[in-house]
Design a protein around this motif. Structure first.
Motif, short mmCIF file in Angstrom:
data_model
loop_
_atom_site.label_atom_id
_atom_site.label_comp_id
_atom_site.label_asym_id
_atom_site.label_seq_id
_atom_site.Cartn_x
_atom_site.Cartn_y
_atom_site.Cartn_z
N GLU A 38 4.00 11.31 -3.16
CA GLU A 38 4.91 10.49 -3.38
C GLU A 38 4.70 9.23 -2.55
N GLN A 39 3.99 9.25 -1.49
CA GLN A 39 3.47 8.07 -0.63
C GLN A 39 2.53 7.39 -1.42
N VAL A 40 1.50 8.14 -2.12
CA VAL A 40 0.30 7.59 -2.69
C VAL A 40 1.10 6.70 -3.96
N ALA A 41 1.88 7.31 -4.68
CA ALA A 41 2.61 6.83 -5.95
C ALA A 41 3.40 5.44 -5.47
N SER A 42 4.00 5.35 -4.16
CA SER A 42 4.73 4.18 -3.82
C SER A 42 3.74 3.18 -3.40
N LEU A 43 2.77 3.51 -2.66
CA LEU A 43 1.54 2.46 -2.60
C LEU A 43 1.03 1.88 -3.59
N LEU A 44 0.94 2.83 -4.83
CA LEU A 44 0.12 2.33 -5.94
C LEU A 44 1.00 1.29 -6.64
N ASP A 45 2.36 1.73 -6.80
CA ASP A 45 3.50 0.84 -7.23
C ASP A 45 3.46 -0.61 -6.69
N ASP A 46 3.52 -0.50 -5.30
CA ASP A 46 3.39 -1.80 -4.62
C ASP A 46 2.23 -2.58 -4.96
N GLU A 48 0.33 -2.58 -7.48
CA GLU A 48 0.69 -3.12 -9.03
C GLU A 48 1.45 -4.33 -9.01
N ALA A 49 2.64 -4.22 -8.18
CA ALA A 49 3.50 -5.40 -8.15
C ALA A 49 2.78 -6.45 -7.79
N LEU A 50 2.22 -6.37 -6.49
CA LEU A 50 1.24 -7.47 -5.85
C LEU A 50 0.10 -8.06 -6.98
N ASP A 51 -0.36 -7.05 -7.80
CA ASP A 51 -1.50 -7.52 -8.77
C ASP A 51 -0.95 -8.55 -9.86
N LEU A 74 -12.38 -12.46 -7.58
CA LEU A 74 -13.19 -11.54 -6.81
C LEU A 74 -12.90 -10.82 -5.70
N PHE A 75 -12.05 -11.66 -4.69
CA PHE A 75 -11.36 -11.08 -3.42
C PHE A 75 -10.61 -9.80 -3.72
N ASN A 76 -9.73 -9.93 -5.06
CA ASN A 76 -8.77 -9.08 -5.18
C ASN A 76 -9.53 -7.74 -5.60
N GLN A 77 -10.53 -8.11 -6.56
CA GLN A 77 -11.30 -6.74 -7.02
C GLN A 77 -11.92 -5.94 -6.01
N LYS A 78 -12.41 -6.94 -4.92
CA LYS A 78 -13.05 -6.10 -3.86
C LYS A 78 -11.91 -5.30 -3.13
N LEU A 79 -11.06 -5.97 -3.04
CA LEU A 79 -9.81 -5.28 -2.13
C LEU A 79 -9.30 -4.06 -2.89
N GLU A 80 -9.19 -4.06 -4.15
CA GLU A 80 -9.03 -2.98 -5.09
C GLU A 80 -9.76 -1.72 -4.72
N ARG A 81 -11.15 -2.18 -4.91
CA ARG A 81 -12.06 -1.01 -4.75
C ARG A 81 -11.91 -0.53 -3.21
N VAL A 82 -11.88 -1.21 -2.21
CA VAL A 82 -11.50 -0.64 -0.96
C VAL A 82 -10.50 0.18 -1.01
#
Length: 190
Positions: A38-46, A48-51, A74-82
């Motif tokens: 649930e925590q991971v799902a909530s984080l991923l929803d957040d 996705e909204a920011l994306d 490019l910074f956004n892609q890098k952050l997503e990978r991290v």
């Protein structure tokens, strides 16, 4: 194993316990506790909204300043990978992290409390750390019973060790004998 159970001493003490529930085939299936899911799902929803917001702003910016828009992308892609890497590491660590807890243990099995339920017959990968020597034993186990403790919401698991090497079993027997001897000495003092 029921005959073996009678041949070994059983003690209650604090042991480092890490376990991973395995599938019926004995392989890891990356099962993650429900609360963490649930925590991971909530984080991923957040995220996705920011994306979505970032993409909108990048479209607006790309007309006036395409180089900055490309740099932010490019910074956004890098952050997503991290973030993805951290999430994967977090799942692995939580799966394998040891918890120092009181267990009732013998050379053929153990009982301990867990926050999650397990099906009778479920297979486990176990890592036990015996203190004070910090000896680590890796083995497999099979849940022979799992009962909800009234009032606490925790489950008491009874686990038989399976496929424990003779060397690890001998280390465990010696540890139990030493610990039981120490516990008896401590009782006599008081």
């Amino acid at each position: 194993m029921s005959d073996e159970r009678r041949r070994y001493f059983r003690i209650t003490e604090r042991v480092g316990v890490a376990y991973e529930l395995l599938g019926a085939d004995g392989e890891s299936h990356g099962r993650v506790p429900e609360q963490q899911q649930e925590q991971v799902a909530s984080l991923l929803d957040d995220i996705e909204a920011l994306d979505g917001q970032i993409l909108h702003e990048l479209e607006v910016m790309s007309g006036t300043n395409p180089q900055i828009a490309r740099l932010v992308s490019l910074f956004n892609q890098k952050l997503e990978r991290v973030v993805n890497h951290v999430l994967m590491d977090n799942q692995l660590v939580s799966k394998l992290a040891q918890k120092l807890q009181e267990v009732n243990i013998s050379a053929c099995g153990m009982g301990f409390f867990s926050d999650e339920a397990a099906a009778e017959g479920a297979l486990l990968r176990l890592e036990l750390t015996l203190y004070p020597d910090k000896k680590t034993l890796n083995t497999h186990g099979k849940v022979i019973a799992c009962e909800l403790e009234a009032g606490s919401g925790r489950y008491y698991w009874r686990v038989d060790f399976e496929s424990m090497s003779k060397a690890h079993q001998e280390v465990l027997i010696q540890h139990i004998v030493r610990s039981q001897s120490q516990q008896l000495k401590n009782k006599l003092k008081y």
